[in-house]
Design a protein around this motif. Structure first.
Motif: not given
Length: 384
Positions: A101-118, A313-320
Motif C-alpha cells: 500500500l505504501a509503495l503504491m502510494l509512493l509510486a503515485c507521487v514519483f513514478l506516475n507520469r503516465s497516470g498509470a497509478f491513478g 510496466v505501463r509507466e516504463l513503456t510510457f517513459r521509453l
C-alpha cells in the motif's frame, strides 16, 4: 495439527492467483484492447480464483482453529487461543499488505507520469481503506461510479481479514449449532441476487470451506474419498474440466446469472474437497506440481504485487516512448514477459524478506507470551 503442506491445496492456490493475474491483464497491463484476450474473455473468465481463495481459506483456517478453540476448558483459555490466532494472522498478512500500500502510494507521487497509478486523492482514500480493513465496502461504493485507486484488489483481503476477526466469535456464539448457522449462511446466499454490496461481503465459499474442515474429522469423510481419481490423469482431467466450467460460468454467456456466485462457491469447495485428502489427486507429484506449489506458496505476495507490477510496466513503456527509445509497446508478448518476470522477482523478495521473517516473528511473539496451548489434532484427510 501437522504443519505438513497439502500439495493439492498449494496447486489450487497457484491456479487461483494465476487466474486473477490473467483476468487483470486487460485494463491493468494492457489499456488498449488485445483481440486475443477479448476472444478468450468472451468464453472464459478466470476471476473465480478469488472465490477459490475464499474456499481454501475457510478450510485451512477452520481445520486448525476449531479444534483448538473447542479444546479449551474455560473462557480464559479460549480468549488466549483467539488472541494468539489474531496475532499470527496479523503478522502473516499485514506487513506485506501495508508495505505494498505504501509503495503504491509512493509510486503515485514519483513514478506516475503516465497516470498509470491513478490520482493521488483516490489512492490516499484507497490506502486508508486498505489499512483500516474496509476496502471491500469502498470497492462496492466505487463500482462503476468513481476511481478506486491502485489497490482495488484489497477488497478481497479486507473480507478475509474480517472473517479472521469474526470467526472465533461466531464459534463461541454458535457452539454446537455452528454447522446449521453456516448452512443457513450458504443457503441464503445461494438464492440471493448479488448487488455490488453483497458481492464484496460474499461468504458462501468461506463458509463451505469451514464446513468441509468440520466434515473432515467425521467418519463419513473417508468413505466419500474420490478414489476413482487415482487412475492416471483422471484427477488432472477433473481439474481441467472443473476449471473450464467455472471459467464459463463467470462469463455473460452463463444464462443462470442469478446463481453464478453461489454455483462458483460450490464448485470451488468441490475442488478443495478433492485436494483435502492429500493424495495428489489434482496433480501428480513431479516438476509441474513443484512449480505450482512454489507459485501457491508465494500466492499472497503475487496477489498483492501484480497490479503495481502491471502499472510499473505501463509507466516504463510510457517513459521509453516519450524518450523515443525502444519499448515493449505494440508487443503484448514482450510486455507480458516483462511483467511476469517482475512479479516473480518481487514476490520472491517479498516472501523471503517480509512474509517469512514476519510470520516467524509472530510465532515467536505468541510463544513468548506463554499462553498458547497444545492444539488439539484434527485427523482431517491424513486419517484416510
Amino acid at each position: 495439527m501437522s504443519g505438513k503442506r497439502i500439495m493439492d491445496i498449494e496447486v489450487l492456490r497457484a491456479i487461483a492467483v494465476l487466474g486473477v493475474l490473467f483476468h487483470h491483464l486487460q485494463g491493468s497491463l494492457f489499456t488498449d484492447p488485445v483481440p486475443l484476450l477479448e476472444r478468450i474473455h468472451a468464453w472464459a473468465q478466470p476471476w473465480w480464483g478469488v472465490d477459490l481463495f475464499f474456499a481454501i481459506s475457510g478450510f485451512v483456517i477452520a481445520r486448525s482453529l476449531i479444534p483448538a478453540l473447542r479444546g479449551c476448558s474455560n473462557r480464559r483459555e479460549y480468549w488466549e487461543q483467539t488472541r494468539n490466532f489474531w496475532l499470527r494472522r496479523a503478522f502473516r498478512l499485514l506487513p506485506s499488505a501495508w508495505l505494498w500500500l505504501a509503495l503504491m502510494l509512493l509510486a503515485c507521487v514519483f513514478l506516475n507520469r503516465s497516470g498509470a497509478f491513478g490520482t493521488w486523492s483516490a489512492n490516499v482514500q484507497a490506502t486508508l481503506a486498505g489499512v483500516l480493513q474496509y476496502a471491500n465496502f469502498r470497492f462496492a461504493d466505487a463500482f462503476f461510479h468513481y476511481e478506486y485507486g491502485s489497490s482495488f484488489v484489497y477488497w478481497s483481503l479486507a473480507l478475509e481479514e474480517q472473517f479472521y476477526l469474526l470467526f472465533p466469535l461466531v464459534i463461541l456464539l454458535c457452539r454446537k449449532h455452528l454447522v446449521w448457522a453456516l448452512l443457513a449462511l450458504v443457503a441464503v446466499q445461494l438464492f440471493t441476487v448479488r448487488t455490488p454490496l453483497l458481492m464484496v461481503i460474499r461468504t458462501d465459499a468461506l463458509a463451505l470451506g469451514v464446513l468441509l474442515a468440520m466434515w473432515s474429522v467425521q467418519p463419513g469423510y473417508c468413505r466419500w474419498q474420490p478414489v476413482f481419481l487415482r487412475r492416471p490423469w483422471a484427477g488432472v482431467l477433473a481439474l481441467i474440466g472443473l476449471a473450464a466450467l467455472l471459467s464459463f460460468m463467470a462469463t455473460d454467456r452463463f444464462t443462470f446469472a442469478g446463481y453464478r456466485i453461489g454455483s462458483i462457491a460450490v464448485l470451488s469447495a468441490v475442488l478443495v474437497w478433492i485436494a483435502s485428502y492429500d493424495r495428489d489427486y489434482l496433480l501428480p507429484a513431479g516438476r509441474l506440481q513443484r512449480l505450482m506449489a512454489w507459485i501457491g506458496s508465494r500466492s499472497y505476495g503475487i496477489y498483492l504485487i501484480h497490479i503495481p507490477a502491471y502499472q510499473l510496466v505501463r509507466e516504463l513503456t510510457f517513459r521509453l516512448q516519450s524518450a523515443d527509445l525502444p519499448s515493449p509497446a505494440g508487443h503484448p508478448i514482450v510486455t507480458l514477459l516483462i511483467a511476469g518476470g517482475l512479479i516473480v522477482l518481487l514476490s520472491e523478495l517479498n516472501y523471503r524478506l517480509i512474509e517469512m521473517p514476519m510470520r516467524n516473528r509472530g510465532a515467536t511473539l505468541v510463544k513468548r507470551l506463554g499462553t498458547s496451548r497444545t492444539v488439539v489434532s484434527s485427523p482431517g484427510a491424513t486419517s484416510c
